[in-house]
Design an enzyme around this catalytic site. Structure first.
Site, mmCIF file in Angstrom:
data_model
loop_
_atom_site.group_PDB
_atom_site.id
_atom_site.type_symbol
_atom_site.label_atom_id
_atom_site.label_comp_id
_atom_site.label_asym_id
_atom_site.label_seq_id
_atom_site.Cartn_x
_atom_site.Cartn_y
_atom_site.Cartn_z
ATOM 1 N N VAL A 27 0.802 -1.224 0.000
ATOM 2 C CA VAL A 27 0.000 0.000 0.000
ATOM 3 C C VAL A 27 0.842 1.284 0.000
ATOM 4 C CG1 VAL A 27 -0.175 0.207 2.516
ATOM 5 C CG2 VAL A 27 -2.059 1.018 1.082
ATOM 6 N N TYR A 28 2.135 1.182 0.345
ATOM 7 C CA TYR A 28 2.974 2.393 0.415
ATOM 8 C C TYR A 28 3.279 2.895 -0.989
ATOM 9 C CZ TYR A 28 4.155 0.697 5.165
ATOM 10 O OH TYR A 28 4.119 0.239 6.469
ATOM 11 N N SER A 29 2.989 4.151 -1.402
ATOM 12 C CA SER A 29 2.391 5.175 -0.556
ATOM 13 C C SER A 29 1.143 5.715 -1.252
ATOM 14 C CB SER A 29 3.412 6.281 -0.327
ATOM 15 O OG SER A 29 3.965 6.654 -1.610
ATOM 16 N N GLY B 67 2.333 0.777 -3.990
ATOM 17 C CA GLY B 67 3.374 0.002 -4.662
ATOM 18 C C GLY B 67 4.609 0.803 -5.003
#
Length: 314
Positions: free
Chosen positions: A52-54, A63
Site C-alpha cells: 500500500v505504500y504510498s 506500490g
C-alpha cells in the site's frame, strides 16, 4: 554477521529495521537510494515495506515503495544479503482484505515490483475478520510451500485472533506467524503491552514495533514553541499537549545527556530492551536522519536508565 543481530524465525536481521514507508512519499528514488546505501554500508539488512505504500500521496496508487526498493536491489545486486518484509491486506487499490484470491494476486504484484521471486517476511497488514483464520493461514502456508514466502507475520490484529491463528497453525502443522508488528513506543504502550504482548511471548513471536518514534515526537525535535517541517508534524506534536509526553521528553533528555546520545537513539534503545521486541522499525528521509537510528546498536542503557524511562512513560 555481528553478534548483536537478531533472529526472527529463520531470518537473521540487523537490530534496526529500516522503514520503507517514506520511499516514493517524502523521499524520491534518488534520496531513497542514498538512505538504503547508507543503511547497507552500516551493516543493515532488514527493510520493511508494504504493497500500500504510498497510496495516500496524491497521484500515487500504492506500490511505489516496493518499486523503488526493487530498483535498488537490482542496481546493487544484493537481494541475497537483504531481508525484505512486505505486507498484504490494506486494500489500496481495492479490494481490501485477506480473501485467498486477494492474497494470491497481491503477492504476485509485490514480487513483480520488488523484482524477486521470494519475500522473506510476509505480513497480514490488517486483520480481516470476514475471513477465517483457517483460510488465511492456509493461503499463507501454500505460499511458503511454493517458495514465494519464507516466513509469515501479522500486524494490526487482536490478541484473540492472533491466538486463534497461532493455535490453528500448531494444530494443523501449517506455517505459523513468527513475528508481530504492533504500534508500540514510549508514549503508546497500551497498544501492545497486555494481552497482545502476552500472546506473542507465549508463542515466541518477535515484535517489530512500528511508530517506534511516535511519528517523530521521540526524536526530541518537537518542543513547545517550535515548528517542524515534516509530513507527520501534526501527529507528532500532539504528544506535547499531554503530561506523559512532556514527562517522557524530560526523561529522554536526561538519559541522552548522560550517554552523550541522541534522544531518538535512547527511545529506540528502550524499545529494543522490552520483552519480545526483536528490532524497532524506523524510517529516515535523509542520510542525516539515519545516523541516530543506527546508533542504537552501540548504545547500552543501564537498568536505572530503563527504569527511569519506563516510569516516565507509565
Amino acid at each position: 554477521m555481528a553478534d548483536n543481530h537478531r533472529t526472527i524465525g529463520s531470518l537473521t536481521v540487523h537490530p534496526l529495521a529500516l522503514g520503507g514507508n517514506v520511499f516514493g512519499w517524502t523521499a524520491d528514488e534518488k534520496q531513497s537510494f542514498a538512505v538504503l546505501d547508507a543503511y547497507a554500508e552500516a551493516g543493515g539488512n532488514f527493510i520493511d515495506t508494504a504493497d500500500v505504500y504510498s497510496a495516500w500521496v496524491p497521484g500515487n496508487r500504492g506500490g511505489e515503495s516496493e518499486t523503488i526498493l526493487g530498483a535498488w536491489l537490482a542496481a546493487r545486486g544484493n537481494r541475497d544479503r537483504t531481508v525484505i518484509a512486505t505486507k498484504v491486506g490494506a486494500g489500496v487499490p481495492e479490494p481490501a482484505g485477506l480473501a485467498p484470491a486477494t492474497i494470491r494476486s497481491r503477492v504476485e504484484e509485490s514480487l513483480r515490483r520488488l523484482g524477486t521471486d521470494y519475500i522473506d517476511l510476509y505480513y497480514t497488514h490488517y486483520d480481516d475478520t470476514s475471513q477465517t483464520v483457517e483460510d488465511i493461514i492456509g493461503t499463507l502456508d501454500a505460499l511458503v510451500k511454493e517458495g514465494k514466502v519464507r516466513e509469515i507475520a501479522a500486524s494490526n490484529i487482536s490478541a484473540e485472533r492472533l491466538q486463534a491463528a497461532l493455535a490453528f497453525s500448531d494444530a494443523s502443522g501449517l506455517a505459523k506467524y513468527v513475528a508481530i508488528q504492533p504500534h508500540y513506543n514510549l508514549v503508546s504502550r497500551d497498544t501492545y503491552e497486555g494481552p497482545l504482548a502476552d500472546v506473542a511471548a507465549r508463542h515466541g513471536l518477535a515484535a517489530v514495533p512500528y511508530y517506534a518514534l511516535a511519528s517523530g515526537f521521540l526524536t526530541g525535535k518537537y518542543r513547545p514553541g517550535t515548528t517542524v517541517d515534516s509530513a507527520r508534524a501534526g501527529s507528532a506534536a500532539k504528544h506535547l499537549e499531554t503530561e506523559r509526553g512532556r514527562r517522557v521528553l524530560a526523561a529522554l533528555d536526561e538519559v541522552a545527556a548522560a550517554h552523550g546520545a541522541d534522544v531518538s537513539t535512547v527511545a529506540l534503545a528502550w524499545l529494543a530492551a522490552q520483552p519480545t521486541v526483536a528490532t524497532p522499525l524506523a524510517s529516515a528521509r535523509t542520510v542525516d536522519q539515519l545516523g541516530p537510528l543506527l546508533a542504537l546498536t552501540d548504545l547500552h542503557l543501564t537498568d536505572a536508565d530503563l527504569k527511569q524511562l519506563t516510569e516516565a512513560s507509565a
